[in-house]
Design an enzyme around this catalytic site. Structure first.
Site, PDB file in Angstrom:
ATOM      1  N   HIS A 123      66.316  67.141  -3.114  1.00  0.00           N
ATOM      2  CA  HIS A 123      66.734  66.777  -1.837  1.00  0.00           C
ATOM      3  C   HIS A 123      67.598  65.766  -1.859  1.00  0.00           C
ATOM      4  O   HIS A 123      67.728  64.957  -2.529  1.00  0.00           O
ATOM      5  CB  HIS A 123      65.276  66.030  -1.368  1.00  0.00           C
ATOM      6  CG  HIS A 123      65.245  66.005   0.287  1.00  0.00           C
ATOM      7  ND1 HIS A 123      66.020  65.546   1.117  1.00  0.00           N
ATOM      8  CD2 HIS A 123      64.234  66.802   1.078  1.00  0.00           C
ATOM      9  CE1 HIS A 123      65.805  65.441   2.320  1.00  0.00           C
ATOM     10  NE2 HIS A 123      65.011  66.454   2.434  1.00  0.00           N
ATOM     11  N   ARG A 128      68.659  64.153  10.228  1.00  0.00           N
ATOM     12  CA  ARG A 128      70.175  64.965  10.383  1.00  0.00           C
ATOM     13  C   ARG A 128      69.844  65.729  11.439  1.00  0.00           C
ATOM     14  O   ARG A 128      71.047  66.175  12.288  1.00  0.00           O
ATOM     15  CB  ARG A 128      70.337  65.678   9.073  1.00  0.00           C
ATOM     16  CG  ARG A 128      70.748  64.625   7.908  1.00  0.00           C
ATOM     17  CD  ARG A 128      71.104  65.447   6.843  1.00  0.00           C
ATOM     18  NE  ARG A 128      69.745  65.754   5.906  1.00  0.00           N
ATOM     19  CZ  ARG A 128      69.441  66.596   4.935  1.00  0.00           C
ATOM     20  NH1 ARG A 128      70.162  67.696   4.996  1.00  0.00           N
ATOM     21  NH2 ARG A 128      68.529  66.725   4.582  1.00  0.00           N
TER      22      ARG A 128
END
Length: 506
Positions: A249, A272
């Site tokens: 990740h 995000r």
């Protein structure tokens, strides 16, 4: 079949969301269950999940006018990395009903929806407060605890380390576990829901065997994630798949006063999704923040660290509980202004201004002419965003953008981020019913759900699909296992099917 042994219960191994979904489903179908977890409390990695749970065609989406459906979701999941359409279809086609199940049966708030990387629609559901993995998993734990307290339909045993399956011929009829220095046995079909191997760092570990190149990285996984289900399954001939596909990740959170910690908090992908930008050491964007996780990580390897995840005021306000929680943990910092951020980064303020202005311009051009850009876009079409377009995965979706003129006085929440071992796509191979298999066919009495299963996500999992995988295949395997205990024509059914789980615990 069930007549061969006293299969009056379903054994669930693992107390995260996959195991809790399976156990609650067994009870909901009128069966009995015993849940075994080797930790001192249930929850597993599921409680750490920070972005939410995907659903396509949910009541929440319909109320918000989001035009999503299973077909669009299946296409996104296959494009995102899944290689087995039959499993992707189960995951996505069940998603709306299973998210609604959580809301209606467990009184959960999943009223907020975000678009994460690789998704063409906003479909990742979360509530207004706290981490969604925590709230969802705890709600199911609390329900099963109440069932165990008020009825004989469920038992929960913690500090129980399952180490061996019991066979009757080729069928799994139970398991052995260690607790307080003694070995105990439980009988019945087994559902493995004990997670992946993202913290299996020993010399004989699955990580060492399949991805030794990742052993130096930190992880988001708890120390219990050592691939137990995979190892026990392999010991009886169960086939595995995709064990080499371990997701790194891109946004593990670095704590400035403990930068080398092996276990790290994860920055929710929703940060995000609401508009967070990823900057390199020079204050410049270098990737599509909403691209696939493996893509973002790959671009980070090519760029100059330290990397920062930056949320302007509008983005932070949309996910303020997360931002304040991370700040309280010391893994995110609040800046009164972009000028203060630039000073702390050691870069000219004008660089941050130019970076935001270019991003703003690309967003406005996309509004006017969505496919007029010169760069290839992800998941399809063209992009106006040069920073990400040059990587071949141009940005297509924008949210909470600000123009450069606002940067100097704009407040920001900012975290230093680094790639971390996060999720194992591989695991025990299974059917659309969650049944484990050998090369010769289905293993009677053995099922798998959640991260212990392989083949659901292919070589890359989309954000929001892990909690969904736990619920969908937890429920699928729970239904299949309890049906197995009932035998043909429900011959061995012990309990009436409850109208509602809530009815059992009044």
């Amino acid at each position: 079949m069930a007549a061969v042994f006293p299969a009056n219960q379903v054994i669930v191994v693992g107390g995260g969301l996959g195991g809790m979904s399976a156990a609650n489903q067994v009870v909901e179908c009128g069966g009995k269950t015993v849940l075994l977890d080797k930790s001192s409390f249930c929850g597993g990695n599921s409680t750490k999940a920070t972005s939410g749970i995907n659903g396509a065609g949910t009541k929440t989406q319909k109320n918000k006018g989001i035009p999503d459906n299973a077909e669009i979701f299946i296409a996104d999941t296959l494009k995102g990395g899944a290689k087995k359409p039959e499993l992707a279809k189960v995951l996505c086609a069940n998603s709306a009903a299973d998210v609604d199940w959580l809301v209606e049966k467990f009184d959960l708030d999943l009223s907020l929806v975000a678009r994460l990387g690789g998704h063409s629609q906003p479909r990742t559901h979360r509530g207004a407060e706290r981490f969604p993995g925590m709230t969802i998993t705890y709600a199911l734990i609390q329900m099963l605890e109440k069932v165990a307290e008020k009825t004989d339909r469920a038992r929960i045993i913690t500090k129980a380390e399952v180490f061996k399956l019991i066979l009757n011929g080729k069928a799994v009829v139970g398991c052995e576990y260690r607790k307080a220095g003694a070995v105990h046995k439980e009988f019945g079909p087994v559902i493995f829901a004990s997670g992946g191997f993202g913290a299996d760092f020993g010399s004989d570990s699955l990580l060492a065997q399949y991805r030794p190149d990742l052993l130096h990285l930190p992880t988001t996984n708890g120390e219990h994630c050592t691939g137990d289900a995979i190892k026990m399954g392999e010991a009886i001939g169960a086939t595995t798949t995709d064990l080499e596909w371990v997701q790194v990740h891109p946004t593990g959170l670095v704590k400035p006063d403990d930068p080398d910690a092996k276990v790290k908090f994860l920055a929710a992908e929703a940060l995000r999704g609401v508009g967070g930008l990823v900057l390199d050491a020079n204050g410049k964007r270098f990737a599509n923040e909403l691209g696939r996780r493996d893509y973002v990580t790959g671009e980070m390897w090519k760029s100059k660290p330290p990397f920062r995840l930056c949320l302007n005021k509008a983005a932070a306000d949309e996910i303020i509980w997360h931002a304040k929680h991370y700040t309280g943990r010391g893994v995110m910092k609040f800046y009164e202004s972009g000028a203060a951020l630039a000073k702390d980064m050691g870069v000219p303020l004008q660089t941050l201004v130019d970076t935001h202005q270019a991003h703003y311009d690309a967003a406005k051009k996309t509004e006017k002419d969505p496919d007029g850009g010169k760069w290839p876009a992800y998941p399809s079409g063209k992009s106006w965003d040069e920073a990400s377009g040059k990587t071949g995965s141009g940005k297509k979706f924008y949210h909470n953008v600000i123009d450069g003129s606002k940067v100097a006085t704009e407040p920001f929440y900012v975290a230093i981020i680094t790639p971390v071992i996060h999720y194992c796509m591989g695991g025990l191979e299974c059917t659309v019913l969650g049944e484990c298999i050998t090369k010769a066919g289905v293993i009677p009495g053995l099922y798998v759900a959640g991260e212990a299963a392989g083949g659901i996500h292919g070589n890359n999992r989309l954000g929001g699909n892990s909690l969904l995988d736990c619920v969908v295949f937890g429920r699928v395997s729970g239904k299949a296992a309890v049906k197995y205990t009932f035998g043909a024509g429900d011959k061995f059914r012990l309990c009436p099917t409850p109208l509602e789980l809530k009815e059992l615990v009044k």
